[in-house]
Write a protein that holds these residues in place. Structure first.
Motif, short mmCIF file in Angstrom:
data_model
loop_
_atom_site.label_atom_id
_atom_site.label_comp_id
_atom_site.label_asym_id
_atom_site.label_seq_id
_atom_site.Cartn_x
_atom_site.Cartn_y
_atom_site.Cartn_z
N VAL A 12 0.84 -1.21 0.00
CA VAL A 12 0.00 0.00 0.00
C VAL A 12 0.87 1.25 0.00
CG1 VAL A 12 -1.71 1.32 1.30
CG2 VAL A 12 -1.93 -1.16 1.13
N SER A 13 1.89 1.25 0.83
CA SER A 13 2.80 2.40 0.90
C SER A 13 3.52 2.62 -0.42
CB SER A 13 3.82 2.18 2.03
OG SER A 13 4.76 3.23 2.07
N HIS A 14 3.99 1.54 -1.03
CA HIS A 14 4.69 1.62 -2.31
C HIS A 14 3.75 2.14 -3.40
CE1 HIS A 14 8.14 0.40 -4.83
NE2 HIS A 14 7.23 0.19 -5.77
N ALA A 15 2.50 1.68 -3.37
CA ALA A 15 1.52 2.10 -4.38
C ALA A 15 1.29 3.60 -4.32
CB ALA A 15 0.20 1.35 -4.18
N LYS A 16 1.26 4.15 -3.12
CA LYS A 16 1.04 5.60 -2.99
C LYS A 16 2.31 6.38 -3.34
CE LYS A 16 -0.28 9.28 0.17
NZ LYS A 16 -0.58 9.69 1.56
N GLU A 17 3.45 5.93 -2.85
CA GLU A 17 4.70 6.66 -3.05
C GLU A 17 5.04 6.82 -4.53
OE1 GLU A 17 9.48 6.34 -1.86
OE2 GLU A 17 8.04 4.85 -1.12
N TYR A 18 4.74 5.81 -5.34
CA TYR A 18 5.14 5.83 -6.73
C TYR A 18 4.00 6.13 -7.70
CZ TYR A 18 9.74 4.31 -5.33
OH TYR A 18 11.00 4.26 -4.76
N GLY A 19 2.85 6.58 -7.18
CA GLY A 19 1.80 7.06 -8.06
C GLY A 19 0.91 5.99 -8.66
N PHE A 20 0.70 4.89 -7.93
CA PHE A 20 -0.21 3.85 -8.42
C PHE A 20 -1.63 4.06 -7.88
CE2 PHE A 20 3.85 1.80 -9.19
CZ PHE A 20 3.64 1.12 -10.37
N VAL A 21 -1.77 4.18 -6.56
CA VAL A 21 -3.09 4.33 -5.94
C VAL A 21 -3.01 5.35 -4.81
CG1 VAL A 21 -5.02 3.16 -4.81
CG2 VAL A 21 -3.63 1.91 -6.46
N PHE A 22 -3.98 6.26 -4.77
CA PHE A 22 -4.08 7.25 -3.71
C PHE A 22 -5.42 7.10 -2.99
CE2 PHE A 22 -1.89 9.85 -7.18
CZ PHE A 22 -0.62 9.53 -6.73
N PRO A 23 -5.47 7.41 -1.68
CA PRO A 23 -6.78 7.50 -1.02
C PRO A 23 -7.58 8.64 -1.66
CG PRO A 23 -4.99 7.43 0.58
CD PRO A 23 -4.35 7.65 -0.75
N SER A 24 -8.85 8.38 -1.95
CA SER A 24 -9.66 9.41 -2.59
C SER A 24 -9.96 10.54 -1.62
CB SER A 24 -10.99 8.80 -3.08
OG SER A 24 -11.75 9.76 -3.77
N SER A 25 -9.97 11.77 -2.12
CA SER A 25 -10.29 12.96 -1.32
C SER A 25 -9.37 13.08 -0.11
CB SER A 25 -11.76 12.92 -0.87
OG SER A 25 -12.63 12.63 -1.92
N GLU A 26 -8.10 12.74 -0.28
CA GLU A 26 -7.19 12.64 0.86
C GLU A 26 -7.03 13.96 1.60
OE1 GLU A 26 -2.87 10.67 1.95
OE2 GLU A 26 -3.21 11.43 -0.08
N ILE A 27 -7.04 15.10 0.89
CA ILE A 27 -6.84 16.38 1.58
C ILE A 27 -8.03 16.73 2.47
CG2 ILE A 27 -5.28 17.27 -0.19
CD1 ILE A 27 -7.61 18.98 -1.24
N TYR A 28 -9.14 16.00 2.29
CA TYR A 28 -10.30 16.15 3.17
C TYR A 28 -10.45 14.95 4.09
CZ TYR A 28 -11.67 20.09 0.27
OH TYR A 28 -11.71 21.30 -0.38
N ASP A 29 -9.31 14.30 4.37
CA ASP A 29 -9.24 13.13 5.27
C ASP A 29 -9.83 11.86 4.66
OD1 ASP A 29 -7.99 14.62 7.29
OD2 ASP A 29 -9.94 15.30 8.05
N GLY A 30 -10.01 11.86 3.33
CA GLY A 30 -10.37 10.65 2.63
C GLY A 30 -11.85 10.30 2.69
N LEU A 31 -12.20 9.29 1.90
CA LEU A 31 -13.57 8.75 1.86
C LEU A 31 -13.43 7.24 1.93
CD1 LEU A 31 -16.57 9.54 1.53
CD2 LEU A 31 -16.27 9.24 -0.93
#
Length: 487
Positions: A12-31
Motif C-alpha cells: 500500500v505504501s509503495h503504491a502511494k509513493e510511486y503514483g499507483f493508488v491514492f486515497p480518494s479525497s485525501e486532503i479532506y481526510d479521505g472517503l
C-alpha cells in the motif's frame, strides 16, 4: 503487527509513493473504501483492461463487446432479484460501533487457524460456516462468532449485536422535479446491461449460439467494510463476459471457461500454487454451478474472479418483467429457446491488487563489501506502465540531446520516460520500483557508433545494441502477442 500485515502495508505504501493508488479525497481526510488511481496506476489498470479485452473479444470470433449505461430502468433490478435479495449478513460491535460482514469475520478466523497450523479447527469451522450460509441461518452465524471467541478488530471485544441482512445498492433520484422524480439505482453489477441488450446485439450482429457479450464498466455497492486496500470498494470496475449457449450444453461450457480463465491468469507468470478453484457451497439464486478463482494474498486466499452457470434465469426474468420475448431461433435444431448463460466476472481492482502483489519484491543484493537492496515490481512486460526509460549517462556533452532523439523515436509506439537526475544507479532503482522492464543508457560511445546499453529489470544484466534496433527489441519484449499467444 504480523508479517502478513507488514507485507500489505508495504504494498500500500509503495503504491502511494510511486503514483499507483491514492486515497480518494485525501486532503479532506479521505472517503472510506474509495480510491483514486494515479499516473502509473491508471496506466497499469488500462493495460490489464487491454489484456482482458484482447483475449476475450479480439481473439474470439463469436464474442463482441458493448458499453451499457450505468443508469438503467429500476424494473431491471426488480427482475434480477437485486431489490429484494442483494444483501450481506452484517454484525455490529456495540463498543467500537463498527459493522462487519459476519461470514468474513469467520473466514478471517479460519485463515488464522490455518496459519497457526490448527488445520482440524480450520476444517471444522469451515464446515460450520458452509452449513450456516447454505441455510441462511443468521442466528447460527452469531453463535459461531461467539463460540470461536472472534473479537472486533478495533475494540478487541466480543460485544456483538445479532446478525442482520443489509442491502448493498445505492439509490438516487432521476428527474428535474422532486415530486416527479423516480428512484433509480447505481448498478451493482454490469451483467444486467448485457442481458437487456441481448436481442439488440444478437440481431444487429447476426450472432449465432454459442456467442458471448463482453463489457468493462463501473459498478457500485454500499460496502460497509473498508479493509484490505482495494479488495472491497464502494466504486469499482468489473470485466464481465456473458456467454450464451444452448440449454443442456451449459456444464460443458462451464468447464471450458474455468480452464480458459485460469490459464489467462497464469499466463502473467504468477506462481501457480497461489491460485486455486473454490466451489460455492451455496450458489446464487440464479446459478446451478459457481466457482471462484482465488489468489493467495498475504492476508489469505481471496476471490479474484467468479465463474457461474446462470442458467436462463436472467433472460427469463427480463422476458417476464418486460413482456418482450428473449428467445433465439436455432436453425440447427429448428427450435426457439431462451439461451443458458455462462458468466465469467473479474473485479478489475482486485486483479490490479493481484498483479501488484504478485510483482512486488524486496531484494537483498548485499555483498561482503557493500550493503545493497532494491524494491522491484516484476510486472509482465506487456502490463508494465512504462515500457522503457531513456537515460543519458551525464547531463552534458550532447548526451541529453541524443537521448531525447531516441525517446522521440520510441514514444509513438511505447510509453517511455526520460530521466537525467542523480546517478545512473539511482535512476535504475527508480525504474525498478515502478516495474519498467528496460532502461536504455545513452553514453559517449552512442555519439560515435549509435549504440546504447540496455539494462534488463529482472536480471539486471546489460547488453550493447544498436539504437536503430530498439523499437523491434521493445516490441518483441513488451508487445501483446507474446502474452496473448500463451492464453
Amino acid at each position: 503487527m504480523s508479517k502478513t500485515d507488514d507485507i500489505l502495508k508495504n504494498v500500500v505504501s509503495h503504491a502511494k509513493e510511486y503514483g499507483f493508488v491514492f486515497p480518494s479525497s485525501e486532503i479532506y481526510d479521505g472517503l472510506s473504501a474509495v480510491y483514486d488511481y494515479g499516473q502509473l496506476g491508471s496506466e497499469l489498470k488500462n493495460n490489464i483492461k487491454t489484456y482482458w479485452w484482447k483475449s476475450m473479444v479480439q481473439l474470439h470470433e463469436n464474442i463482441v463487446g458493448i458499453d451499457s449505461a450505468i443508469f438503467m430502468h429500476p424494473k431491471i433490478w426488480k427482475a434480477s432479484g437485486h431489490v429484494d435479495g442483494f444483501n450481506d449478513p452484517m454484525i455490529d460491535n456495540k463498543d467500537s460501533k463498527k459493522r462487519y460482514r459476519a461470514d468474513q469475520l469467520i473466514e478471517d478466523k479460519i485463515t488464522r487457524y490455518e496459519k497457526d497450523k490448527k488445520l482440524e479447527k480450520a476444517k471444522a469451522l469451515q464446515g460450520d460456516l458452509d452449513e450456516a450460509v447454505k441455510s441462511d441461518n443468521l442466528t447460527r452465524l452469531k453463535e459461531i462468532i461467539i463460540e470461536h471467541g472472534i473479537v472486533c478488530p478495533v475494540s478487541g471485544t466480543k460485544n456483538w449485536t445479532d446478525v442482520r441482512q443489509f442491502n448493498l445498492m445505492f439509490s438516487t433520484k432521476m428527474g428535474a422535479m422532486a415530486d416527479g422524480s423516480e428512484v433509480v439505482y447505481l448498478r451493482p453489477e454490469t451483467a444486467q446491461g448485457i442481458f437487456v441488450n441481448f436481442l439488440n446485439v444478437q440481431k444487429s450482429g447476426r450472432m449465432k449460439i454459442p456467442f458471448g457479450i463482453a463489457q468493462i464498466g463501473k459498478a457500485f455497492r454500499n460496502e460497509v467494510i473498508a479493509r484490505q486496500f482495494i479488495m472491497r470498494m464502494r466504486e469499482f470496475e468489473q470485466m464481465e463476459l456473458q456467454f450464451f449457449v444452448r440449454p443442456g450444453t451449459e456444464m460443458e461450457w462451464y468447464e471450458k471457461w474455468k480452464e480458459t480463465r485460469l490459464k489467462w491468469h497464469l499466463a502473467l507468470g504468477g506462481d501457480s500454487s497461489k491460485y486455486r478453484f473454490h466451489d460455492h457451497v451455496k450458489p446464487a439464486h440464479y446459478a446451478n454451478a459457481a466457482v471462484d478463482i482465488e489468489y493467495e494474498f498475504s492476508f489469505g486466499f481471496k476471490e479474484v474472479e467468479g465463474i457461474h452457470s446462470r442458467t436462463d434465469f436472467d433472460l427469463r426474468q427480463h422476458q417476464e418483467f418486460s413482456g418482450k420475448k428473449m428467445q433465439f431461433f436455432d436453425p440447427e435444431i429448428n427450435q426457439n429457446y431462451i439461451p443458458y448463460v455462462i458468466e465469467t466476472s473479474i473485479g478489475l481492482d482486485r486483479m490490479f491488487l493481484t498483479v501488484l502483489s504478485n510483482a512486488y519484491h524486496e531484494q537483498d543484493l548485499s555483498t561482503a563489501e557493500k550493503k545493497d537492496q532494491r524494491t522491484v515490481l516484476h510486472f509482465h512486460p506487456a502490463l508494465a506502465p512504462v515500457k522503457a526509460a531513456v537515460l543519458p549517462l551525464t547531463k552534458k556533452d550532447g548526451l541529453p540531446e541524443k537521448a531525447r532523439e531516441i525517446l522521440g523515436d520510441l514514444k509513438f509506439d511505447f510509453n517511455t520516460q526520460y530521466d537525467e537526475k542523480d546517478s545512473i544507479g539511482k535512476r535504475y532503482r527508480r525504474q525498478d520500483a515502478i516495474g519498467t522492464p528496460v532502461c536504455i543508457t545513452v553514453d559517449h560511445q552512442t555519439l560515435e557508433d549509435n549504440t546504447v546499453t540496455i539494462r534488463h529489470r529482472d536480471s539486471m544484466e546489460q547488453e550493447r545494441v544498436s539504437a536503430k534496433d530498439l523499437s523491434s527489441i521493445l516490441q518483441q519484449l513488451t508487445g501483446w502477442s507474446s502474452l496473448l499467444m500463451t492464453t
